[in-house]
Design an enzyme around this catalytic site. Sequence first.
Site, PDB file in Angstrom:
ATOM      1  N   LYS A 185      31.037  40.236  30.547  1.00  0.00           N
ATOM      2  CA  LYS A 185      30.559  39.192  31.459  1.00  0.00           C
ATOM      3  C   LYS A 185      30.504  39.781  32.871  1.00  0.00           C
ATOM      4  O   LYS A 185      31.523  39.958  33.531  1.00  0.00           O
ATOM      5  CB  LYS A 185      31.510  37.985  31.477  1.00  0.00           C
ATOM      6  CG  LYS A 185      30.874  36.818  32.229  1.00  0.00           C
ATOM      7  CD  LYS A 185      31.843  35.924  32.955  1.00  0.00           C
ATOM      8  CE  LYS A 185      32.206  36.371  34.320  1.00  0.00           C
ATOM      9  NZ  LYS A 185      31.123  36.393  35.333  1.00  0.00           N
ATOM     10  N   GLU A 260      42.177  45.566  36.997  1.00  0.00           N
ATOM     11  CA  GLU A 260      41.863  46.444  38.138  1.00  0.00           C
ATOM     12  C   GLU A 260      41.570  45.525  39.309  1.00  0.00           C
ATOM     13  O   GLU A 260      40.509  44.911  39.372  1.00  0.00           O
ATOM     14  CB  GLU A 260      40.615  47.297  37.821  1.00  0.00           C
ATOM     15  CG  GLU A 260      40.829  48.339  36.763  1.00  0.00           C
ATOM     16  CD  GLU A 260      41.734  49.471  37.237  1.00  0.00           C
ATOM     17  OE1 GLU A 260      41.835  49.722  38.449  1.00  0.00           O
ATOM     18  OE2 GLU A 260      42.364  50.103  36.373  1.00  0.00           O
ATOM     19  N   CYS A 299      36.782  48.522  46.592  1.00  0.00           N
ATOM     20  CA  CYS A 299      38.196  48.211  46.343  1.00  0.00           C
ATOM     21  C   CYS A 299      39.114  49.234  46.998  1.00  0.00           C
ATOM     22  O   CYS A 299      40.207  48.909  47.446  1.00  0.00           O
ATOM     23  CB  CYS A 299      38.472  48.145  44.851  1.00  0.00           C
ATOM     24  SG  CYS A 299      37.922  49.615  43.972  1.00  0.00           S
ATOM     25  N   GLU A 402      43.121  41.575  51.714  1.00  0.00           N
ATOM     26  CA  GLU A 402      41.894  42.343  51.504  1.00  0.00           C
ATOM     27  C   GLU A 402      40.708  41.578  52.095  1.00  0.00           C
ATOM     28  O   GLU A 402      40.414  40.459  51.682  1.00  0.00           O
ATOM     29  CB  GLU A 402      41.689  42.529  49.997  1.00  0.00           C
ATOM     30  CG  GLU A 402      40.535  43.423  49.671  1.00  0.00           C
ATOM     31  CD  GLU A 402      40.275  43.523  48.164  1.00  0.00           C
ATOM     32  OE1 GLU A 402      40.312  42.474  47.484  1.00  0.00           O
ATOM     33  OE2 GLU A 402      40.024  44.629  47.678  1.00  0.00           O
TER      34      GLU A 402
HETATM   35  P1  NAD Z   1      36.280  37.985  41.610  1.00  0.00           P
HETATM   36  O1  NAD Z   1      37.695  38.033  41.205  1.00  0.00           O
HETATM   37  O2  NAD Z   1      35.791  36.838  42.393  1.00  0.00           O
HETATM   38  O3  NAD Z   1      35.328  38.080  40.345  1.00  0.00           O
HETATM   39  C1  NAD Z   1      35.405  39.149  39.426  1.00  0.00           C
HETATM   40  C2  NAD Z   1      34.889  38.678  38.089  1.00  0.00           C
HETATM   41  O4  NAD Z   1      35.790  37.709  37.577  1.00  0.00           O
HETATM   42  C3  NAD Z   1      33.529  37.996  38.139  1.00  0.00           C
HETATM   43  O5  NAD Z   1      32.790  38.342  37.000  1.00  0.00           O
HETATM   44  C4  NAD Z   1      33.905  36.520  38.103  1.00  0.00           C
HETATM   45  O6  NAD Z   1      32.884  35.701  37.590  1.00  0.00           O
HETATM   46  C5  NAD Z   1      35.099  36.535  37.193  1.00  0.00           C
HETATM   47  N1  NAD Z   1      36.031  35.417  37.329  1.00  0.00           N
HETATM   48  C6  NAD Z   1      36.294  34.651  38.408  1.00  0.00           C
HETATM   49  N2  NAD Z   1      37.216  33.721  38.115  1.00  0.00           N
HETATM   50  C7  NAD Z   1      37.569  33.904  36.823  1.00  0.00           C
HETATM   51  C8  NAD Z   1      38.483  33.250  35.939  1.00  0.00           C
HETATM   52  N3  NAD Z   1      39.211  32.217  36.319  1.00  0.00           N
HETATM   53  N4  NAD Z   1      38.581  33.716  34.676  1.00  0.00           N
HETATM   54  C9  NAD Z   1      37.860  34.778  34.260  1.00  0.00           C
HETATM   55  N5  NAD Z   1      36.959  35.414  35.053  1.00  0.00           N
HETATM   56  C10 NAD Z   1      36.823  34.991  36.314  1.00  0.00           C
HETATM   57  O7  NAD Z   1      36.001  39.373  42.375  1.00  0.00           O
HETATM   58  P2  NAD Z   1      34.666  39.822  43.086  1.00  0.00           P
HETATM   59  O8  NAD Z   1      34.589  39.070  44.378  1.00  0.00           O
HETATM   60  O9  NAD Z   1      33.525  39.787  42.139  1.00  0.00           O
HETATM   61  O10 NAD Z   1      34.982  41.360  43.343  1.00  0.00           O
HETATM   62  C11 NAD Z   1      35.687  41.820  44.420  1.00  0.00           C
HETATM   63  C12 NAD Z   1      37.102  42.166  44.023  1.00  0.00           C
HETATM   64  O11 NAD Z   1      37.101  43.147  42.996  1.00  0.00           O
HETATM   65  C13 NAD Z   1      37.879  42.788  45.154  1.00  0.00           C
HETATM   66  O12 NAD Z   1      39.166  42.232  45.209  1.00  0.00           O
HETATM   67  C14 NAD Z   1      37.933  44.257  44.778  1.00  0.00           C
HETATM   68  O13 NAD Z   1      39.011  44.951  45.362  1.00  0.00           O
HETATM   69  C15 NAD Z   1      38.031  44.178  43.300  1.00  0.00           C
HETATM   70  N6  NAD Z   1      37.627  45.445  42.685  1.00  0.00           N
HETATM   71  C16 NAD Z   1      38.598  46.259  42.180  1.00  0.00           C
HETATM   72  C17 NAD Z   1      38.250  47.499  41.643  1.00  0.00           C
HETATM   73  C18 NAD Z   1      39.293  48.439  41.097  1.00  0.00           C
HETATM   74  O14 NAD Z   1      38.924  49.450  40.516  1.00  0.00           O
HETATM   75  N7  NAD Z   1      40.574  48.171  41.248  1.00  0.00           N
HETATM   76  C19 NAD Z   1      36.902  47.883  41.618  1.00  0.00           C
HETATM   77  C20 NAD Z   1      35.938  47.022  42.136  1.00  0.00           C
HETATM   78  C21 NAD Z   1      36.319  45.799  42.667  1.00  0.00           C
END
Ligand code: NAD
Length: 508
Positions: A185, A260, A299, A402
Amino acid sequence: MADSTERDARGTIHAGGEWRGAVGGATREILDPADATPFAVVAEGDEKDADLAVEAARRAFDGGQGAWPRTPVAERAALLRRVAGLLVRDREELGLLESRDAGKTLEEGRVDIDCVADAFRYFADLVAAEAPGRVVDAGSPDIHSVVVHEPVGVCAMITPWNYPLLQASWKIAPALAAGNTFVVKPSEITPLTTVALIELLVEAGLPAGVANIVTGPGHTVGARLAEHPDVDLVSFTGGLVSGAKVAQAAAPTVKKVALELGGKNPNVVFADACATDEGFDTAVDQALNAAFIHSGQVCSAGARLIVEESVRDRFVTELARRAERIRLGRGTESGVECGPLVSEQQRAKVEAYVASALAEGAVLRCGGRRPEPSPQRPATGYFYEPTVLDRCHREMKVVREEVFGPVLTVETFRTEDEAVALANDTEYGLAGAVWTTDAGRARRVAGRLRHGTVWINDFHPYLPQAEWGGFGRSGVGRELGPAGLAEYRETKHVYQNLAPGPVRWFAG
Ligand code: NAD
């Protein structure tokens, strides 16, 4: 690769080998963040679509002798290599799609696709070179004991919007190499390249039901995948709040969980690194890159500059001078160095953090506002100027949380101990860097940093062969490297008695 009109017509949900729209019929427009205009339409799936996709993945996993989990390793590796070849073939198209969807520059989009192809090649080579099992000496010639690795089962993968295809590939490539089936997803705002990758997997010959995708929101599709009893593993990349919800949803069914999450990454600069003009220029240039590449929506962004007090003024003055000159615009325009933020919501979040920092006493050295519109930068795009906030301290919200935008905070230190204490003073622990010409200090500081990746005199590079992941609240588990493959495996001990006889524990 299908063009977007074709894709719109037949839907972006792929389950059991069929492309279709959402069961509920909903769709979502995908916006170009450079001008907020829709440029694609995708299916907006919900829990029912998630269930159907899991069912398909389950069937493909549990199928007979010829099913994917039981294919010879060489066959799986060959498929992964074919996918890498298709990614190279479609590099321009995919790079452009990633650039438009996520707002990154076209060059960044291309580099992302190269890195995705590298991930597929790396995991193909890794499994192809492995021994089939580890024979254990059981202390008797009559016992044959071997430890083998098997696929986990049905994997759910939930990915973010900043590196849409790269983050998906770090899950999909090892999962397939290990023989799993999956449902991915992607982020609801940047799903297009992941849909395109599923097309390439099909083209490469992956059997129906092995690779499934449901486009749709996190709170419906993502939450359902995390809790689903037929999902054996959920691998999530995203923010801390959503990650914790995924872990909670997964707990009752005791599935494997890999997270992650975010980071608040320190970039520690010692004065000795700036002693020569060349050293100073390199450290400033890399601090700029650490904080502002992809508008800071990374990230591992080096969002916290922790610089030795004696060089702070010179360092920050040069940094701000260069940050002001970063060319902002639509990622696909030539000469543009930074694109827009991904959404209005993300820009509003960044603006709120900058406002709170200024209210808490930070000094604005550059940026802190939306840029003037220009032909490369439509007024409707989500642009924000690279921002340097001086005189920050660890109690400030902008230093602790962040931001995920083009905002660099500056803190200072006087001693090595103080530098380490500041760098470790975060609930996260994803990545950090130390800049120094003193080799002993470099080793000492690197050894004391509580972060999953530590760079010495560099920032941002990663290697597919080396594990990626975080300490603390930056996550659980690792991606890439041998541990990134191990996430997608169960370990089984097979103990064979070659001369079975009664035990005679019980008298009768
Ligand atoms: P987000 O947490 O808003 O969303 C990530 C994913 O989770 C999306 O597909 C979203 O639809 C889904 N999601 C949201 N709520 C959910 C729930 N309750 N249950 C299941 N899935 C759910 O994050 P974002 O804004 O898309 O991405 C940015 C974040 O990702 C930042 O915090 C960044 O640091 C992190 N990130 C981490 C890494 C790493 O390697 N550690 C890499 C890239 C991004």
